[in-house]
Write a protein that holds these residues in place. Structure first.
Motif, PDB file in Angstrom:
ATOM      1  N   GLU A 118     -75.885  -6.499  -3.295  1.00  0.00           N
ATOM      2  CA  GLU A 118     -76.891  -5.500  -2.935  1.00  0.00           C
ATOM      3  C   GLU A 118     -77.038  -5.389  -1.421  1.00  0.00           C
ATOM      4  O   GLU A 118     -77.163  -4.283  -0.883  1.00  0.00           O
ATOM      5  N   ILE A 119     -76.988  -6.515  -0.728  1.00  0.00           N
ATOM      6  CA  ILE A 119     -77.063  -6.479   0.733  1.00  0.00           C
ATOM      7  C   ILE A 119     -75.847  -5.747   1.286  1.00  0.00           C
ATOM      8  O   ILE A 119     -75.964  -4.923   2.196  1.00  0.00           O
ATOM      9  N   GLU A 120     -74.688  -6.032   0.730  1.00  0.00           N
ATOM     10  CA  GLU A 120     -73.461  -5.371   1.170  1.00  0.00           C
ATOM     11  C   GLU A 120     -73.579  -3.854   0.994  1.00  0.00           C
ATOM     12  O   GLU A 120     -73.234  -3.088   1.902  1.00  0.00           O
ATOM     13  N   ILE A 121     -74.088  -3.424  -0.127  1.00  0.00           N
ATOM     14  CA  ILE A 121     -74.254  -1.993  -0.379  1.00  0.00           C
ATOM     15  C   ILE A 121     -75.308  -1.403   0.542  1.00  0.00           C
ATOM     16  O   ILE A 121     -75.123  -0.316   1.098  1.00  0.00           O
ATOM     17  N   GLU A 160     -74.771   3.370  -7.629  1.00  0.00           N
ATOM     18  CA  GLU A 160     -76.095   3.971  -7.818  1.00  0.00           C
ATOM     19  C   GLU A 160     -77.051   2.988  -8.498  1.00  0.00           C
ATOM     20  O   GLU A 160     -78.234   2.921  -8.154  1.00  0.00           O
ATOM     21  N   THR A 161     -76.548   2.209  -9.444  1.00  0.00           N
ATOM     22  CA  THR A 161     -77.379   1.203 -10.114  1.00  0.00           C
ATOM     23  C   THR A 161     -77.823   0.136  -9.117  1.00  0.00           C
ATOM     24  O   THR A 161     -78.993  -0.256  -9.087  1.00  0.00           O
ATOM     25  N   HIS A 162     -76.892  -0.322  -8.280  1.00  0.00           N
ATOM     26  CA  HIS A 162     -77.258  -1.285  -7.238  1.00  0.00           C
ATOM     27  C   HIS A 162     -78.321  -0.695  -6.309  1.00  0.00           C
ATOM     28  O   HIS A 162     -79.290  -1.374  -5.956  1.00  0.00           O
ATOM     29  N   LEU A 163     -78.152   0.556  -5.923  1.00  0.00           N
ATOM     30  CA  LEU A 163     -79.133   1.204  -5.048  1.00  0.00           C
ATOM     31  C   LEU A 163     -80.504   1.280  -5.708  1.00  0.00           C
ATOM     32  O   LEU A 163     -81.525   1.056  -5.050  1.00  0.00           O
ATOM     33  N   THR A 164     -80.539   1.581  -6.979  1.00  0.00           N
ATOM     34  CA  THR A 164     -81.805   1.611  -7.713  1.00  0.00           C
ATOM     35  C   THR A 164     -82.466   0.231  -7.676  1.00  0.00           C
ATOM     36  O   THR A 164     -83.671   0.119  -7.427  1.00  0.00           O
ATOM     37  N   HIS A 165     -81.677  -0.815  -7.905  1.00  0.00           N
ATOM     38  CA  HIS A 165     -82.216  -2.181  -7.873  1.00  0.00           C
ATOM     39  C   HIS A 165     -82.720  -2.542  -6.477  1.00  0.00           C
ATOM     40  O   HIS A 165     -83.777  -3.155  -6.331  1.00  0.00           O
ATOM     41  N   ILE A 166     -81.958  -2.163  -5.453  1.00  0.00           N
ATOM     42  CA  ILE A 166     -82.359  -2.425  -4.064  1.00  0.00           C
ATOM     43  C   ILE A 166     -83.706  -1.780  -3.783  1.00  0.00           C
ATOM     44  O   ILE A 166     -84.637  -2.418  -3.280  1.00  0.00           O
ATOM     45  N   GLU A 180     -68.908   4.856  -9.003  1.00  0.00           N
ATOM     46  CA  GLU A 180     -70.042   5.447  -8.309  1.00  0.00           C
ATOM     47  C   GLU A 180     -71.338   5.121  -9.047  1.00  0.00           C
ATOM     48  O   GLU A 180     -72.374   4.873  -8.434  1.00  0.00           O
ATOM     49  N   ARG A 181     -71.284   5.082 -10.352  1.00  0.00           N
ATOM     50  CA  ARG A 181     -72.450   4.747 -11.166  1.00  0.00           C
ATOM     51  C   ARG A 181     -72.942   3.318 -10.865  1.00  0.00           C
ATOM     52  O   ARG A 181     -74.142   3.068 -10.784  1.00  0.00           O
ATOM     53  N   THR A 182     -72.018   2.384 -10.688  1.00  0.00           N
ATOM     54  CA  THR A 182     -72.388   1.006 -10.365  1.00  0.00           C
ATOM     55  C   THR A 182     -73.088   0.946  -9.014  1.00  0.00           C
ATOM     56  O   THR A 182     -74.099   0.254  -8.861  1.00  0.00           O
ATOM     57  N   ARG A 233     -70.177   7.605  -3.239  1.00  0.00           N
ATOM     58  CA  ARG A 233     -68.759   7.745  -3.588  1.00  0.00           C
ATOM     59  C   ARG A 233     -67.892   6.928  -2.630  1.00  0.00           C
ATOM     60  O   ARG A 233     -66.973   6.225  -3.030  1.00  0.00           O
ATOM     61  N   ALA A 234     -68.180   7.021  -1.320  1.00  0.00           N
ATOM     62  CA  ALA A 234     -67.408   6.288  -0.318  1.00  0.00           C
ATOM     63  C   ALA A 234     -67.594   4.777  -0.480  1.00  0.00           C
ATOM     64  O   ALA A 234     -66.637   4.011  -0.340  1.00  0.00           O
ATOM     65  N   ILE A 235     -68.821   4.363  -0.780  1.00  0.00           N
ATOM     66  CA  ILE A 235     -69.091   2.937  -1.013  1.00  0.00           C
ATOM     67  C   ILE A 235     -68.315   2.463  -2.235  1.00  0.00           C
ATOM     68  O   ILE A 235     -67.691   1.404  -2.220  1.00  0.00           O
ATOM     69  N   ALA A 236     -68.342   3.258  -3.289  1.00  0.00           N
ATOM     70  CA  ALA A 236     -67.617   2.905  -4.516  1.00  0.00           C
ATOM     71  C   ALA A 236     -66.130   2.742  -4.237  1.00  0.00           C
ATOM     72  O   ALA A 236     -65.505   1.766  -4.683  1.00  0.00           O
ATOM     73  N   ASP A 237     -65.557   3.667  -3.481  1.00  0.00           N
ATOM     74  CA  ASP A 237     -64.136   3.570  -3.146  1.00  0.00           C
ATOM     75  C   ASP A 237     -63.843   2.336  -2.304  1.00  0.00           C
ATOM     76  O   ASP A 237     -62.875   1.627  -2.547  1.00  0.00           O
TER      77      ASP A 237
END
Length: 116
Positions: free
Chosen positions: A55-58, A83-89, A79-81, A69-73
């Motif tokens: 989560e810190i990395e994201i 977004e899920t991490h961002l929601t948790h953050i 991309e969904r993962t 999308r760029a983070i996922a790549d």
């Protein structure tokens, strides 16, 4: 004793350790084991804010201006993962936007930077 040592490792880690440890003395092996378990304990600890290392990395990449999308790549995730991490953050930090996450990261960097 070997069984106990192997029990704290995955099968792959245990096999690698067994193969590479052939030339170690007992003292050298004890040092290696202590270092391994100390580093594993450190990686499991979460900082006070409760974010995981991923989560810190994201959050850092969000602060750098990257899209999901760029983070996922970059991290080989969907991309969904991301977004899920961002929601948790945002939930953990009580935020409602990426901009707040970016500002928080900037504040963390300022707080940890040595004063000149």
């Amino acid at each position: 004793m070997v069984r106990e040592a192997r029990s704290g490792l995955s099968e792959k880690e245990a096999d690698a350790a067994w193969t590479s440890g052939g030339g170690l003395t007992v003292e050298g092996l004890q040092i290696e084991v202590r270092q391994h378990f100390n580093s594993r304990a450190r990686t499991r600890q979460r900082p006070a804010h409760g974010l995981s290392h991923r989560e810190i990395e994201i959050a850092e990449l969000v602060a750098a201006g990257m899209t999901s999308r760029a983070i996922a790549d970059k991290l080989f995730l969907s991309e969904r993962t991301v977004e899920t991490h961002l929601t948790h953050i945002m939930t953990k930090l009580g935020f409602s936007s990426r901009a707040q996450v970016a500002a928080w990261i900037a504040e963390q960097h300022r707080a940890s930077a040595p004063e000149v």
